[in-house]
Write an enzyme that holds these catalytic residues in place. Structure first.
Site, PDB file in Angstrom:
ATOM      1  N   HIS A   1      -2.959   2.652  -1.888  1.00 38.90           N
ATOM      2  CA  HIS A   1      -3.679   2.044  -0.764  1.00 38.90           C
ATOM      3  C   HIS A   1      -3.102   2.533   0.571  1.00 38.90           C
ATOM      4  O   HIS A   1      -3.849   2.988   1.449  1.00 38.90           O
ATOM      5  CB  HIS A   1      -3.587   0.522  -0.873  1.00 38.90           C
ATOM      6  CG  HIS A   1      -4.098  -0.221   0.325  1.00 38.90           C
ATOM      7  ND1 HIS A   1      -5.357  -0.788   0.364  1.00 38.90           N
ATOM      8  CD2 HIS A   1      -3.527  -0.487   1.528  1.00 38.90           C
ATOM      9  CE1 HIS A   1      -5.530  -1.359   1.546  1.00 38.90           C
ATOM     10  NE2 HIS A   1      -4.433  -1.200   2.279  1.00 38.90           N
ATOM     11  N   GLU A   2      -1.782   2.429   0.711  1.00 43.48           N
ATOM     12  CA  GLU A   2      -1.163   2.858   1.973  1.00 43.48           C
ATOM     13  C   GLU A   2      -1.370   4.350   2.195  1.00 43.48           C
ATOM     14  O   GLU A   2      -1.587   4.803   3.326  1.00 43.48           O
ATOM     15  CB  GLU A   2       0.328   2.509   1.983  1.00 43.48           C
ATOM     16  CG  GLU A   2       0.653   1.031   1.850  1.00 43.48           C
ATOM     17  CD  GLU A   2      -0.020   0.154   2.894  1.00 43.48           C
ATOM     18  OE1 GLU A   2      -0.445   0.663   3.944  1.00 43.48           O
ATOM     19  OE2 GLU A   2      -0.155  -1.064   2.644  1.00 43.48           O
TER      20      GLU A   2
ATOM     21  N   HIS B   1      -4.565   5.129   3.856  1.00 45.35           N
ATOM     22  CA  HIS B   1      -4.565   5.048   5.325  1.00 45.35           C
ATOM     23  C   HIS B   1      -4.173   6.382   5.950  1.00 45.35           C
ATOM     24  O   HIS B   1      -4.754   6.808   6.951  1.00 45.35           O
ATOM     25  CB  HIS B   1      -3.592   3.969   5.809  1.00 45.35           C
ATOM     26  CG  HIS B   1      -4.053   2.569   5.551  1.00 45.35           C
ATOM     27  ND1 HIS B   1      -5.310   2.130   5.877  1.00 45.35           N
ATOM     28  CD2 HIS B   1      -3.409   1.501   5.014  1.00 45.35           C
ATOM     29  CE1 HIS B   1      -5.426   0.845   5.547  1.00 45.35           C
ATOM     30  NE2 HIS B   1      -4.284   0.448   5.017  1.00 45.35           N
TER      31      HIS B   1
ATOM     32  N   ASP C   1      -8.700  -0.530   6.313  1.00 45.04           N
ATOM     33  CA  ASP C   1      -8.689  -1.684   5.410  1.00 45.04           C
ATOM     34  C   ASP C   1     -10.082  -2.270   5.268  1.00 45.04           C
ATOM     35  O   ASP C   1     -10.901  -2.234   6.181  1.00 45.04           O
ATOM     36  CB  ASP C   1      -7.760  -2.772   5.970  1.00 45.04           C
ATOM     37  CG  ASP C   1      -6.296  -2.457   5.732  1.00 45.04           C
ATOM     38  OD1 ASP C   1      -5.952  -2.024   4.619  1.00 45.04           O
ATOM     39  OD2 ASP C   1      -5.509  -2.650   6.676  1.00 45.04           O
TER      40      ASP C   1
END
Ligand SMILES: [Zn+2]
Length: 208
Positions: free
Chosen positions: A154-155, A158, A164
């Site tokens: 997930h990170e 980014h 998000d």
């Protein structure tokens, strides 16, 4: 990365390497894994830097057009400051590399972005320009509470330009902690894959 890309990467580094602390410099935005992370976007982006960044991007696109061999960009990461997460960082990179074609992640020196680990009440977060630069902080407690591979992927999303979307389902990677601790899916869905491929289709992520 060929020579022109290396030169561009160096130029981008000059733009973004303002102020190095224990956890280095970064970036336009900081985004966490859970909505309760309480991390506000850093909107103090300097207009001059932005103009310069866009000029670099324009140059990159021109060179891309002149050099069709630049089909995919390699973004290099350094995981040496997050030794606890060595395996999950590698798994996260493999997931992204098998999910998208226009950008690929590789471990190496002279990195574009780095992973760090530690304790932070805000949880894990990415501080990044969304164009492959910045850093990812992995929080010990959160990575025990939630699926560590999902948090890390997930990170990393980014860093590749995805925002998000906490209200999304577990099948969506960027829903982060929204679906709860039982959600362990570490894969971006078709929409997220397509978005990243689109962002990186000129070799470097689209500015803005
Ligand atoms: Zn996030």
């Amino acid at each position: 990365m060929n020579r022109s890309m290396t030169v561009l990467a160096a130029a981008l580094g000059l733009v973004l390497a303002a102020g190095t602390a224990a956890v280095p410099a970064a970036a336009a935005t900081t985004q966490g894994y859970t909505p309760s992370a309480g991390i506000a976007a850093n909107s103090s982006e300097d207009a001059n830097n932005k103009a310069f960044f866009e000029a670099v991007m324009k140059s990159a696109r021109a060179k891309q057009a002149a050099n069709p061999y630049l089909a995919a960009v390699t973004v290099t990461y350094d995981a040496s400051s997050a030794p606890t997460f060595r395996t999950v960082i590698s798994q996260s990179a493999s997931i992204w590399n098998s999910s998208v074609g226009n950008v690929q992640l590789r471990s190496g020196t002279n990195a574009d972005f780095r992973y760090y680990e530690g304790n932070d009440s805000r949880g894990s977060y990415a501080s990044t320009d969304g164009h492959g630069r910045g850093y990812i902080f992995l929080d010990y407690a959160q990575n025990q509470q939630y699926s560590s591979v999902r948090v890390t992927a997930h990170e990393t999303g980014h860093v590749l330009g995805l925002p998000d979307h906490y209200s999304g389902p577990c099948s969506e990677l960027m829903s982060g902690g929204g679906p709860g601790t039982s959600c362990t899916n570490p894969y971006p869905n078709a929409t997220e894959r397509s978005r990243v491929n689109s962002l990186w289709q000129y070799g470097l992520a689209n500015a803005g």
